[in-house]
Design a protein around this motif. Structure first.
Motif, PDB file in Angstrom:
ATOM      1  N   MET A  76       0.831  -1.199   0.000  1.00 40.26           N
ATOM      2  CA  MET A  76       0.000   0.000   0.000  1.00 40.26           C
ATOM      3  C   MET A  76       0.871   1.256   0.000  1.00 40.26           C
ATOM      4  O   MET A  76       0.598   2.204  -0.734  1.00 40.26           O
ATOM      5  CB  MET A  76      -0.932   0.005   1.212  1.00 40.26           C
ATOM      6  CG  MET A  76      -1.830   1.233   1.266  1.00 40.26           C
ATOM      7  SD  MET A  76      -2.909   1.437  -0.167  1.00 40.26           S
ATOM      8  CE  MET A  76      -4.204   0.332   0.269  1.00 40.26           C
ATOM      9  N   THR A  77       1.928   1.271   0.811  1.00 40.91           N
ATOM     10  CA  THR A  77       2.788   2.449   0.834  1.00 40.91           C
ATOM     11  C   THR A  77       3.541   2.608  -0.484  1.00 40.91           C
ATOM     12  O   THR A  77       3.774   3.725  -0.925  1.00 40.91           O
ATOM     13  CB  THR A  77       3.776   2.412   2.025  1.00 40.91           C
ATOM     14  OG1 THR A  77       4.524   1.209   1.984  1.00 40.91           O
ATOM     15  CG2 THR A  77       3.043   2.543   3.351  1.00 40.91           C
ATOM     16  N   SER A  78       3.887   1.496  -1.132  1.00 43.77           N
ATOM     17  CA  SER A  78       4.516   1.580  -2.461  1.00 43.77           C
ATOM     18  C   SER A  78       3.558   2.193  -3.473  1.00 43.77           C
ATOM     19  O   SER A  78       3.945   3.035  -4.280  1.00 43.77           O
ATOM     20  CB  SER A  78       4.945   0.189  -2.939  1.00 43.77           C
ATOM     21  OG  SER A  78       5.944  -0.329  -2.122  1.00 43.77           O
ATOM     22  N   LEU A  79       2.293   1.782  -3.416  1.00 37.14           N
ATOM     23  CA  LEU A  79       1.280   2.334  -4.312  1.00 37.14           C
ATOM     24  C   LEU A  79       1.080   3.827  -4.034  1.00 37.14           C
ATOM     25  O   LEU A  79       1.009   4.633  -4.957  1.00 37.14           O
ATOM     26  CB  LEU A  79      -0.041   1.580  -4.155  1.00 37.14           C
ATOM     27  CG  LEU A  79      -1.230   2.130  -4.943  1.00 37.14           C
ATOM     28  CD1 LEU A  79      -0.964   2.055  -6.441  1.00 37.14           C
ATOM     29  CD2 LEU A  79      -2.497   1.392  -4.585  1.00 37.14           C
ATOM     30  N   LEU A  80       0.994   4.192  -2.765  1.00 32.80           N
ATOM     31  CA  LEU A  80       0.817   5.604  -2.407  1.00 32.80           C
ATOM     32  C   LEU A  80       2.025   6.444  -2.827  1.00 32.80           C
ATOM     33  O   LEU A  80       1.871   7.583  -3.257  1.00 32.80           O
ATOM     34  CB  LEU A  80       0.559   5.741  -0.909  1.00 32.80           C
ATOM     35  CG  LEU A  80      -0.778   5.176  -0.435  1.00 32.80           C
ATOM     36  CD1 LEU A  80      -0.849   5.174   1.086  1.00 32.80           C
ATOM     37  CD2 LEU A  80      -1.945   5.933  -1.046  1.00 32.80           C
ATOM     38  N   THR A  81       3.227   5.894  -2.714  1.00 31.78           N
ATOM     39  CA  THR A  81       4.433   6.591  -3.170  1.00 31.78           C
ATOM     40  C   THR A  81       4.323   6.884  -4.661  1.00 31.78           C
ATOM     41  O   THR A  81       4.614   7.990  -5.117  1.00 31.78           O
ATOM     42  CB  THR A  81       5.688   5.747  -2.880  1.00 31.78           C
ATOM     43  OG1 THR A  81       5.816   5.590  -1.465  1.00 31.78           O
ATOM     44  CG2 THR A  81       6.936   6.408  -3.437  1.00 31.78           C
ATOM     45  N   GLU A  82       3.874   5.897  -5.415  1.00 32.32           N
ATOM     46  CA  GLU A  82       3.708   6.064  -6.867  1.00 32.32           C
ATOM     47  C   GLU A  82       2.632   7.103  -7.181  1.00 32.32           C
ATOM     48  O   GLU A  82       2.797   7.948  -8.056  1.00 32.32           O
ATOM     49  CB  GLU A  82       3.360   4.720  -7.496  1.00 32.32           C
ATOM     50  CG  GLU A  82       3.318   4.752  -8.999  1.00 32.32           C
ATOM     51  CD  GLU A  82       3.022   3.390  -9.595  1.00 32.32           C
ATOM     52  OE1 GLU A  82       2.401   3.360 -10.674  1.00 32.32           O
ATOM     53  OE2 GLU A  82       3.386   2.357  -8.987  1.00 32.32           O
ATOM     54  N   LEU A  83       1.526   7.066  -6.451  1.00 34.58           N
ATOM     55  CA  LEU A  83       0.433   8.004  -6.706  1.00 34.58           C
ATOM     56  C   LEU A  83       0.801   9.437  -6.336  1.00 34.58           C
ATOM     57  O   LEU A  83       0.450  10.377  -7.051  1.00 34.58           O
ATOM     58  CB  LEU A  83      -0.828   7.575  -5.953  1.00 34.58           C
ATOM     59  CG  LEU A  83      -1.516   6.327  -6.456  1.00 34.58           C
ATOM     60  CD1 LEU A  83      -2.642   5.917  -5.516  1.00 34.58           C
ATOM     61  CD2 LEU A  83      -2.049   6.526  -7.870  1.00 34.58           C
ATOM     62  N   LEU A  84       1.496   9.628  -5.213  1.00 37.46           N
ATOM     63  CA  LEU A  84       1.908  10.986  -4.822  1.00 37.46           C
ATOM     64  C   LEU A  84       2.920  11.565  -5.812  1.00 37.46           C
ATOM     65  O   LEU A  84       2.920  12.759  -6.069  1.00 37.46           O
ATOM     66  CB  LEU A  84       2.494  11.002  -3.414  1.00 37.46           C
ATOM     67  CG  LEU A  84       1.506  11.018  -2.268  1.00 37.46           C
ATOM     68  CD1 LEU A  84       2.243  11.051  -0.938  1.00 37.46           C
ATOM     69  CD2 LEU A  84       0.545  12.188  -2.347  1.00 37.46           C
ATOM     70  N   ASP A  85       3.802  10.714  -6.318  1.00 42.99           N
ATOM     71  CA  ASP A  85       4.765  11.093  -7.355  1.00 42.99           C
ATOM     72  C   ASP A  85       5.568  12.345  -6.970  1.00 42.99           C
ATOM     73  O   ASP A  85       5.624  13.319  -7.715  1.00 42.99           O
ATOM     74  CB  ASP A  85       4.044  11.301  -8.692  1.00 42.99           C
ATOM     75  CG  ASP A  85       5.011  11.365  -9.872  1.00 42.99           C
ATOM     76  OD1 ASP A  85       6.109  10.787  -9.762  1.00 42.99           O
ATOM     77  OD2 ASP A  85       4.668  11.998 -10.878  1.00 42.99           O
ATOM     78  N   ILE A  86       6.173  12.306  -5.776  1.00 39.80           N
ATOM     79  CA  ILE A  86       7.056  13.381  -5.333  1.00 39.80           C
ATOM     80  C   ILE A  86       8.482  12.856  -5.450  1.00 39.80           C
ATOM     81  O   ILE A  86       8.860  11.895  -4.779  1.00 39.80           O
ATOM     82  CB  ILE A  86       6.753  13.806  -3.880  1.00 39.80           C
ATOM     83  CG1 ILE A  86       5.298  14.259  -3.752  1.00 39.80           C
ATOM     84  CG2 ILE A  86       7.702  14.916  -3.442  1.00 39.80           C
ATOM     85  CD1 ILE A  86       4.866  14.545  -2.326  1.00 39.80           C
ATOM     86  N   LYS A  87       9.282  13.483  -6.295  1.00 38.85           N
ATOM     87  CA  LYS A  87      10.640  13.014  -6.574  1.00 38.85           C
ATOM     88  C   LYS A  87      11.476  12.960  -5.292  1.00 38.85           C
ATOM     89  O   LYS A  87      11.513  13.907  -4.523  1.00 38.85           O
ATOM     90  CB  LYS A  87      11.310  13.944  -7.589  1.00 38.85           C
ATOM     91  CG  LYS A  87      12.671  13.479  -8.011  1.00 38.85           C
ATOM     92  CD  LYS A  87      13.273  14.384  -9.045  1.00 38.85           C
ATOM     93  CE  LYS A  87      14.643  13.873  -9.417  1.00 38.85           C
ATOM     94  NZ  LYS A  87      15.270  14.667 -10.455  1.00 38.85           N
ATOM     95  N   GLY A  88      12.128  11.820  -5.077  1.00 36.35           N
ATOM     96  CA  GLY A  88      13.027  11.645  -3.944  1.00 36.35           C
ATOM     97  C   GLY A  88      12.350  11.365  -2.619  1.00 36.35           C
ATOM     98  O   GLY A  88      12.999  11.373  -1.580  1.00 36.35           O
ATOM     99  N   VAL A  89      11.032  11.116  -2.643  1.00 35.68           N
ATOM    100  CA  VAL A  89      10.275  10.910  -1.403  1.00 35.68           C
ATOM    101  C   VAL A  89       9.468   9.620  -1.517  1.00 35.68           C
ATOM    102  O   VAL A  89       8.925   9.309  -2.566  1.00 35.68           O
ATOM    103  CB  VAL A  89       9.331  12.118  -1.149  1.00 35.68           C
ATOM    104  CG1 VAL A  89       8.370  11.842  -0.025  1.00 35.68           C
ATOM    105  CG2 VAL A  89      10.134  13.372  -0.872  1.00 35.68           C
ATOM    106  N   GLU A  90       9.401   8.867  -0.390  1.00 33.84           N
ATOM    107  CA  GLU A  90       8.580   7.665  -0.352  1.00 33.84           C
ATOM    108  C   GLU A  90       7.611   7.751   0.824  1.00 33.84           C
ATOM    109  O   GLU A  90       7.911   8.371   1.843  1.00 33.84           O
ATOM    110  CB  GLU A  90       9.449   6.418  -0.232  1.00 33.84           C
ATOM    111  CG  GLU A  90      10.282   6.364   1.026  1.00 33.84           C
ATOM    112  CD  GLU A  90      11.284   5.221   1.025  1.00 33.84           C
ATOM    113  OE1 GLU A  90      11.386   4.491   0.025  1.00 33.84           O
ATOM    114  OE2 GLU A  90      11.967   5.070   2.048  1.00 33.84           O
ATOM    115  N   VAL A  91       6.441   7.169   0.658  1.00 38.13           N
ATOM    116  CA  VAL A  91       5.449   7.140   1.730  1.00 38.13           C
ATOM    117  C   VAL A  91       5.854   6.038   2.706  1.00 38.13           C
ATOM    118  O   VAL A  91       6.036   4.890   2.319  1.00 38.13           O
ATOM    119  CB  VAL A  91       4.029   6.883   1.182  1.00 38.13           C
ATOM    120  CG1 VAL A  91       3.033   6.729   2.315  1.00 38.13           C
ATOM    121  CG2 VAL A  91       3.603   8.011   0.250  1.00 38.13           C
ATOM    122  N   SER A  92       6.012   6.400   3.984  1.00 45.54           N
ATOM    123  CA  SER A  92       6.396   5.414   4.997  1.00 45.54           C
ATOM    124  C   SER A  92       5.207   4.993   5.850  1.00 45.54           C
ATOM    125  O   SER A  92       5.279   4.019   6.587  1.00 45.54           O
ATOM    126  CB  SER A  92       7.510   5.974   5.882  1.00 45.54           C
ATOM    127  OG  SER A  92       7.142   7.218   6.446  1.00 45.54           O
TER     128      SER A  92
END
Length: 92
Positions: free
Chosen positions: A12-28
């Motif tokens: 889920m956090t990987s999917l949210l990271t992709e959806l937010l699409d903020i360069k250099g940032v991952e959803v934790s």
């Protein structure tokens, strides 16, 4: 059973990271409250450049927590929580 929950959170956090699409940032992590959705993000890089000498450093000097508000979704406030870390090179 715990491994399934952890795996589900990770996907889920990987999917949210992709959806937010903020360069250099991952959803934790994320939280879906009754009136808001909070995304906790962190930088992908674990080191940065020391502002004093220009060398790469992983030593955290200090952290500052920040909340950024995004546009609402389905009537809920959307907040992005992030920790800004400053890093310094330690000299002996």
């Amino acid at each position: 059973m715990q491994a399934i929950a952890t795996g589900t959170l990770k996907s889920m956090t990987s999917l949210l990271t992709e959806l937010l699409d903020i360069k250099g940032v991952e959803v934790s992590g994320y939280r879906n409250d009754t009136d808001s959705i909070v995304f906790e993000v962190s930088p992908c890089e674990r080191q940065s450049t020391c502002p004093n000498c220009g060398q790469a450093s992983q030593r955290v000097h200090q952290n500052h927590a920040h909340l950024a508000q995004d546009l609402p979704v389905s009537g809920k406030d959307v907040l992005i929580k992030y920790i800004a870390s400053s890093r310094l090179v330690r000299y002996a």
